[in-house]
Scaffold this motif. Structure first.
Motif, PDB file in Angstrom:
ATOM      1  N   GLY A   1       1.123   6.711  -6.880  1.00 40.54           N
ATOM      2  CA  GLY A   1       0.077   7.368  -7.223  1.00 40.54           C
ATOM      3  C   GLY A   1       0.275   8.915  -7.113  1.00 40.54           C
ATOM      4  N   THR A   2       1.135   9.243  -5.965  1.00 42.21           N
ATOM      5  CA  THR A   2       1.704  10.827  -5.939  1.00 42.21           C
ATOM      6  C   THR A   2       2.312  10.964  -7.042  1.00 42.21           C
ATOM      7  OG1 THR A   2       1.312  10.378  -3.469  1.00 42.21           O
ATOM      8  CG2 THR A   2       2.685  12.183  -4.241  1.00 42.21           C
TER       9      THR A   2
ATOM     10  N   LEU B   1       0.942  -1.044  -0.085  1.00 38.52           N
ATOM     11  CA  LEU B   1       0.041   0.193  -0.064  1.00 38.52           C
ATOM     12  C   LEU B   1       0.864   1.225  -0.075  1.00 38.52           C
ATOM     13  CD1 LEU B   1      -2.913   0.852   0.095  1.00 38.52           C
ATOM     14  CD2 LEU B   1      -2.680   1.104   2.464  1.00 38.52           C
ATOM     15  N   LEU B   2       2.107   1.212   0.588  1.00 36.62           N
ATOM     16  CA  LEU B   2       2.845   2.266   0.877  1.00 36.62           C
ATOM     17  C   LEU B   2       3.490   2.543  -0.730  1.00 36.62           C
ATOM     18  CD1 LEU B   2       4.414   4.504   2.362  1.00 36.62           C
ATOM     19  CD2 LEU B   2       6.271   2.609   2.710  1.00 36.62           C
ATOM     20  N   LEU B   3       3.895   1.547  -1.206  1.00 36.11           N
ATOM     21  CA  LEU B   3       4.372   1.784  -2.729  1.00 36.11           C
ATOM     22  C   LEU B   3       3.370   2.296  -3.760  1.00 36.11           C
ATOM     23  CD1 LEU B   3       6.497  -1.622  -3.076  1.00 36.11           C
ATOM     24  CD2 LEU B   3       7.320   0.680  -2.879  1.00 36.11           C
ATOM     25  N   ALA B   4       1.881   2.058  -3.584  1.00 35.79           N
ATOM     26  CA  ALA B   4       0.998   2.401  -4.382  1.00 35.79           C
ATOM     27  C   ALA B   4       0.711   3.803  -4.012  1.00 35.79           C
ATOM     28  CB  ALA B   4      -0.356   1.487  -3.942  1.00 35.79           C
TER      29      ALA B   4
ATOM     30  N   TYR C   1       1.642  14.560 -13.988  1.00 35.96           N
ATOM     31  CA  TYR C   1       0.326  14.892 -15.178  1.00 35.96           C
ATOM     32  C   TYR C   1      -0.454  15.884 -14.777  1.00 35.96           C
ATOM     33  CZ  TYR C   1       1.404  10.517 -17.604  1.00 35.96           C
ATOM     34  OH  TYR C   1       2.135   9.467 -18.188  1.00 35.96           O
ATOM     35  N   ALA C   2      -0.246  16.330 -13.564  1.00 38.38           N
ATOM     36  CA  ALA C   2      -1.022  17.451 -12.896  1.00 38.38           C
ATOM     37  C   ALA C   2      -0.534  18.835 -13.766  1.00 38.38           C
ATOM     38  CB  ALA C   2      -0.681  17.891 -11.494  1.00 38.38           C
TER      39      ALA C   2
END
Length: 295
Positions: free
Chosen positions: A117-118, A110-113, A124-125
């Motif tokens: 994601g960040t 979950l940490l890697l995900a 792309y922001a």
């Protein structure tokens, strides 16, 4: 044992609405239903608190006179944490290692995900983020949900498939309480807390006054596996009585459970694979044998 309407009702509710008994809130919901069901059959039911902390307390439920009983039939009701591999009975260290490995692995994933994601969002922001906008609100919500889930995972996720472990033993005790052949002033029943990862609930039940009582401790009795008895105090057992190298809080405790047997390093190991733990149907033949043994 045939499943009568009352037993079917217990099975439906305890595997649907009260199957997770991990947090203080979920345990309270379960205990409220359990005490209500027992109160329809017996009046001598009480809830005892121990190990009280600022926001949490462990609770045992006793039916009958625990201190004067010659025989106490008990089981644990709390929900275990998810773990890798099978459930290994009587091996706390091995089970703790499997549970810790599951928590570490899921936390790292979950940490890697979250990191991925960040980085993806930063790449792309476009433009400067407006503090007051729908996009900012959605991002804040996403991070809030993420850290909420991360906190849950690092503490250990409760296993939601608890019909075998240990709802089956809870139902066996309810069936015995309802059975007129088991009703005896010298027989008491106990639903103990903190049993999936320790024996504090069992130890809280044991007092100097009931030191001579025979203790029958049930675990996973409804599993689709052979039924076993471990103890030195079962004179009327119709099952094979075994002995293993297990340190408990009291040597007079007799363990009744369903499990497979394997040999590891010249030691007998009792275990239940995930396939047995995740089954939705109970082995009613085993529950019948347990009831006959405890009469």
């Amino acid at each position: 044992m045939q499943q009568n309407e009352k037993f079917k009702d217990w099975l439906f509710r305890y595997q649907s609405f009260y199957r997770v008994r991990r947090t203080d809130k979920s345990k309270r919901r379960f205990l409220s239903a359990l005490v209500a069901d027992i109160s329809e059959m017996r009046e001598d039911v009480q809830v005892i608190e121990y190990n009280r902390h600022e926001k949490y307390a462990s609770r045992n439920v006793y039916v009958g006179d625990i201190e004067k009983a010659d025989q106490i039939i008990c089981t644990y009701y709390d929900t275990p944490i998810q773990h890798f591999g099978p459930y290994v009975l009587f091996d706390r260290k091995e089970q703790e290692k499997r549970t810790t490995s599951f928590i570490v692995a899921t936390s790292v994933l979950l940490l890697l995900a979250g990191i991925a994601g960040t980085l993806l969002y930063m790449r792309y922001a476009s433009g400067t983020a407006d503090l007051i906008s729908v996009r900012t609100a959605l991002i804040a919500l996403a991070y809030g949900v993420y850290f909420y889930l991360f906190g849950k995972i690092t503490k250990g996720l409760p296993d939601r498939r608890t019909v075998v472990r240990n709802t089956s033993s809870v139902l066996a005790l309810l069936a015995m309480i309802n059975d007129t052949k088991v009703k005896d002033e010298k027989t008491a029943f106990a639903f103990v807390d903190e049993g999936s990862f320790g024996e504090s609930g069992l130890e809280a039940m044991l007092t100097p006054k009931n030191k001579k009582a025979k203790i029958f401790y049930l675990d996973c009795v409804g599993a689709d596996a052979p039924l076993h008895v471990i103890g030195n105090d079962i004179s009327k057992a119709k099952l094979s009585v075994m002995s293993i190298d297990h340190q408990s809080s009291d040597e007079k405790i007799n363990y009744i459970f369903s499990a497979k047997i394997s040999e590891k390093e010249q030691k007998t190991q009792f275990h239940l694979d995930k396939s047995e733990l995740n089954k939705k149907n109970l082995n009613m033949e085993n529950i019948t044998k347990v009831m006959e043994l405890c009469r």
